[in-house]
Design a protein around this motif. Structure first.
Motif, PDB file in Angstrom:
ATOM      1  N   ARG A   1     -11.368 -23.206   1.061  1.00 22.70           N
ATOM      2  CA  ARG A   1     -12.005 -21.876   1.145  1.00 22.70           C
ATOM      3  C   ARG A   1     -12.331 -21.581  -0.296  1.00 22.70           C
ATOM      4  N   ALA A   2     -11.714 -21.863  -1.274  1.00 20.82           N
ATOM      5  CA  ALA A   2     -11.979 -21.437  -2.634  1.00 20.82           C
ATOM      6  C   ALA A   2     -13.373 -22.478  -3.107  1.00 20.82           C
ATOM      7  N   SER A   3     -13.848 -23.292  -2.087  1.00 18.44           N
ATOM      8  CA  SER A   3     -15.253 -23.827  -2.520  1.00 18.44           C
ATOM      9  C   SER A   3     -16.236 -23.540  -1.791  1.00 18.44           C
ATOM     10  N   TRP A   4     -16.013 -22.370  -0.833  1.00 15.99           N
ATOM     11  CA  TRP A   4     -16.981 -21.945  -0.104  1.00 15.99           C
ATOM     12  C   TRP A   4     -18.250 -20.980  -0.945  1.00 15.99           C
ATOM     13  N   GLY A   5     -19.479 -21.178  -0.517  1.00 18.23           N
ATOM     14  CA  GLY A   5     -20.234 -20.290  -1.418  1.00 18.23           C
ATOM     15  C   GLY A   5     -20.576 -20.729  -2.773  1.00 18.23           C
ATOM     16  N   THR A   6     -21.007 -19.749  -3.632  1.00 24.70           N
ATOM     17  CA  THR A   6     -21.257 -19.946  -4.899  1.00 24.70           C
ATOM     18  C   THR A   6     -20.189 -20.160  -5.662  1.00 24.70           C
ATOM     19  N   ASP A   7     -20.215 -21.255  -6.808  1.00 29.47           N
ATOM     20  CA  ASP A   7     -19.053 -21.475  -7.501  1.00 29.47           C
ATOM     21  C   ASP A   7     -18.523 -20.225  -8.139  1.00 29.47           C
ATOM     22  N   TYR A   8     -17.170 -19.953  -8.000  1.00 34.41           N
ATOM     23  CA  TYR A   8     -16.538 -18.827  -8.460  1.00 34.41           C
ATOM     24  C   TYR A   8     -16.507 -18.600  -9.729  1.00 34.41           C
ATOM     25  N   HIS A   9     -16.383 -19.695 -10.751  1.00 33.86           N
ATOM     26  CA  HIS A   9     -16.484 -19.450 -12.169  1.00 33.86           C
ATOM     27  C   HIS A   9     -17.885 -18.775 -12.449  1.00 33.86           C
ATOM     28  N   THR A  10     -18.932 -19.250 -11.642  1.00 33.21           N
ATOM     29  CA  THR A  10     -20.145 -18.315 -12.286  1.00 33.21           C
ATOM     30  C   THR A  10     -20.123 -16.958 -11.797  1.00 33.21           C
ATOM     31  N   VAL A  11     -19.577 -16.840 -10.500  1.00 25.61           N
ATOM     32  CA  VAL A  11     -19.666 -15.418 -10.087  1.00 25.61           C
ATOM     33  C   VAL A  11     -18.591 -14.427 -11.059  1.00 25.61           C
ATOM     34  N   LEU A  12     -17.478 -14.986 -11.379  1.00 23.21           N
ATOM     35  CA  LEU A  12     -16.453 -14.241 -11.958  1.00 23.21           C
ATOM     36  C   LEU A  12     -16.833 -14.212 -13.525  1.00 23.21           C
ATOM     37  N   ARG A  13     -17.511 -15.020 -13.802  1.00 27.97           N
ATOM     38  CA  ARG A  13     -17.759 -14.882 -15.652  1.00 27.97           C
ATOM     39  C   ARG A  13     -19.011 -13.956 -15.661  1.00 27.97           C
ATOM     40  N   ASP A  14     -19.878 -13.853 -14.613  1.00 26.01           N
ATOM     41  CA  ASP A  14     -21.122 -12.633 -14.563  1.00 26.01           C
ATOM     42  C   ASP A  14     -20.279 -11.457 -14.602  1.00 26.01           C
ATOM     43  N   ARG A  15     -19.241 -11.182 -13.613  1.00 27.18           N
ATOM     44  CA  ARG A  15     -18.551  -9.823 -13.521  1.00 27.18           C
ATOM     45  C   ARG A  15     -18.005  -9.546 -14.874  1.00 27.18           C
ATOM     46  N   LEU A  16     -17.290 -10.504 -15.349  1.00 26.06           N
ATOM     47  CA  LEU A  16     -16.633 -10.251 -16.700  1.00 26.06           C
ATOM     48  C   LEU A  16     -17.512  -9.987 -18.036  1.00 26.06           C
ATOM     49  N   ALA A  17     -18.447 -10.639 -17.810  1.00 28.99           N
ATOM     50  CA  ALA A  17     -19.624 -10.356 -18.952  1.00 28.99           C
ATOM     51  C   ALA A  17     -20.002  -8.892 -18.816  1.00 28.99           C
TER      52      ALA A  17
ATOM     53  N   TYR B   1      -9.855 -14.861  -6.175  1.00 29.22           N
ATOM     54  CA  TYR B   1     -10.193 -15.587  -7.373  1.00 29.22           C
ATOM     55  C   TYR B   1      -9.610 -14.372  -8.577  1.00 29.22           C
ATOM     56  N   LEU B   2      -9.102 -15.018  -9.548  1.00 24.39           N
ATOM     57  CA  LEU B   2      -8.734 -14.305 -10.764  1.00 24.39           C
ATOM     58  C   LEU B   2      -9.221 -14.498 -11.926  1.00 24.39           C
ATOM     59  N   GLY B   3      -9.547 -13.647 -12.830  1.00 20.53           N
ATOM     60  CA  GLY B   3     -10.004 -13.610 -14.040  1.00 20.53           C
ATOM     61  C   GLY B   3      -9.684 -12.519 -15.226  1.00 20.53           C
ATOM     62  N   GLU B   4      -9.517 -12.697 -16.358  1.00 17.83           N
ATOM     63  CA  GLU B   4      -8.985 -11.703 -17.413  1.00 17.83           C
ATOM     64  C   GLU B   4      -9.821 -11.822 -18.621  1.00 17.83           C
ATOM     65  N   ILE B   5      -9.559 -10.376 -19.323  1.00 20.31           N
ATOM     66  CA  ILE B   5     -10.207 -10.269 -20.427  1.00 20.31           C
ATOM     67  C   ILE B   5      -9.142  -9.715 -21.575  1.00 20.31           C
ATOM     68  N   ILE B   6      -8.919 -10.416 -22.626  1.00 18.10           N
ATOM     69  CA  ILE B   6      -8.056 -10.005 -23.526  1.00 18.10           C
ATOM     70  C   ILE B   6      -8.661  -8.906 -24.333  1.00 18.10           C
ATOM     71  N   THR B   7      -8.336  -8.050 -24.781  1.00 19.87           N
ATOM     72  CA  THR B   7      -8.946  -6.856 -25.830  1.00 19.87           C
ATOM     73  C   THR B   7      -7.941  -6.494 -26.731  1.00 19.87           C
TER      74      THR B   7
END
Length: 378
Positions: A98-114, A168-174
């Motif tokens: 399931r983690a490989s369904w649809g658009t690569d999550y790295h692309t999607v999460l990086r966009d949201r984090l940006a 999917y998980l991602g983070e920002i250090i600030t």
């Protein structure tokens, strides 16, 4: 601007751009994680895909000067597929996790984090940020747990009350001193379903994984798969969801709302035979946008061969024989030889005997003998 007031604005903005959960954690060192990672290294349980420097994995201030807090995000992905095609004799199918369904999550999460970083920069002039997804130094799971996104479960995933472990998980250090959220209490209790049903026994104990035995890892390797795992991957051609699908906390969590992750059924459950003949260009064109393509076509093709052996799909024999004699890659030739023997036909047996006369690679020769041994047993 008041940081507490801005924190609430940031939360609202995050939800407006499709982030399902957002939490905040301190940038203190992850001391407990550090001890666990050292133990993982000592036991040889790591996959090799991780950041090797444990200090970097557990000390946020090494990654961003003046780090004060960490923003953790979670985006849900679907747990089921609508109109899933069914494989049948002559038309066998593999399955991407399931983690490989649809658009690569790295692309999607990086966009949201940006977008989050841009929002922060537009409001706080001296703000510093550094974001990462999956391949970064920090442990996404440890950050998410500290930030109250969910609890770190026995299946080595973070489970959220709203979306289960399908996030999917991602983070920002600030350098901004955001107020930390409260970590969640563990809700796994006495349940050990994920440990009991893991096909390879990769889950050693609650929260500890031997990645070297995990099917999700094994399907991404590029070498010949060790014998003991070949009959355990079934028709999985990338990843494994067993420890998620059996989890009671995931029951009723469908998570169909993120458009980016809606699966194309023909890509998520592809026909196996066409994968065997696919060129690099064809593979990149068809699967290049999904996360399961990151290791290239070789592991997918090897796994497709094993899946055909799993089904004992006799119609695949001509294609497998073609690979045995013509493919330049020893891993593919050897896996094809093993699969031919596993399927067990007279045509296959003859091909294996013939291949013994011309094959020069010692590992492939060994696989041919394994294939012939199967046919003797059969």
């Amino acid at each position: 601007m008041n940081v507490n007031q801005f924190q609430q604005e940031l939360v609202s903005f995050a939800h407006s751009i499709g982030i399902d959960k957002i939490g905040f954690a301190s940038s203190d060192p992850f001391r407990e994680l550090k001890n666990r990672l050292k133990r993982q290294q000592e036991l040889g349980y790591q996959s090799g895909f991780e950041e090797p420097d444990i200090e970097k994995r557990t000390t946020p201030t090494l990654l961003l000067d003046e780090a004060e807090s960490i923003i953790s995000i979670a985006i849900a992905y679907p747990s089921r597929m609508e109109n899933a095609p069914q494989g049948k004799k002559g038309e066998r199918r593999g399955i991407f996790a399931r983690a490989s369904w649809g658009t690569d999550y790295h692309t999607v999460l990086r966009d949201r984090l940006a977008k989050l970083e841009q929002f922060i920069a537009s409001h706080i002039i001296d703000a510093k940020t550094r974001s990462m997804v999956d391949t970064g130094e920090l442990s996404d799971r440890a950050v998410a747990q500290r930030a109250g996104i969910g609890w770190s479960a026995k299946n080595c995933a973070v489970i959220t009350p709203e979306f289960g472990s399908y996030v999917y998980l991602g983070e920002i250090i600030t350098n901004l001193p955001f107020a930390p959220d409260t970590p969640m209490e563990d809700e796994c209790g006495d349940c050990r379903l994920c440990l009991d049903v893991c096909p390879t026994g990769a889950l050693i104990e609650g929260g500890q994984l031997n990645a070297q035995r995990c099917i999700a890892f094994l399907t991404q390797t590029k070498t010949s798969l060790p014998d003991e795992f070949r009959t355990k991957i079934g028709n999985r051609i990338y990843g494994c969801d067993t420890c998620q699908t059996v989890c009671p906390k995931n029951k009723g969590k469908f998570n169909m709302h993120q458009i980016d992750f809606q699966p194309d059924p023909e890509l998520a459950k592809p026909l196996l035979l066409p994968l065997l003949k696919m060129s690099n260009k064809e593979f990149k064109t068809k699967f290049g946008h999904v996360s399961g393509s990151w290791r290239g076509k070789k592991p997918i093709q090897r796994n497709a061969i094993l899946a055909l052996a799993h089904f004992k799909e006799e119609s695949a024999i001509p294609n497998l024989i073609d690979l045995l004699f013509k493919d330049e890659r020893p891993v593919i030739r050897g896996t094809a030889a093993w699969a031919i023997g596993k399927i067990g036909t007279e045509e296959g047996r003859s091909a294996l005997h013939e291949a013994l006369q011309t094959e020069t690679d010692t590992e492939v020769v060994e696989e041919i003998h394994k294939g012939l041994a199967f046919q003797t047993v059969n």
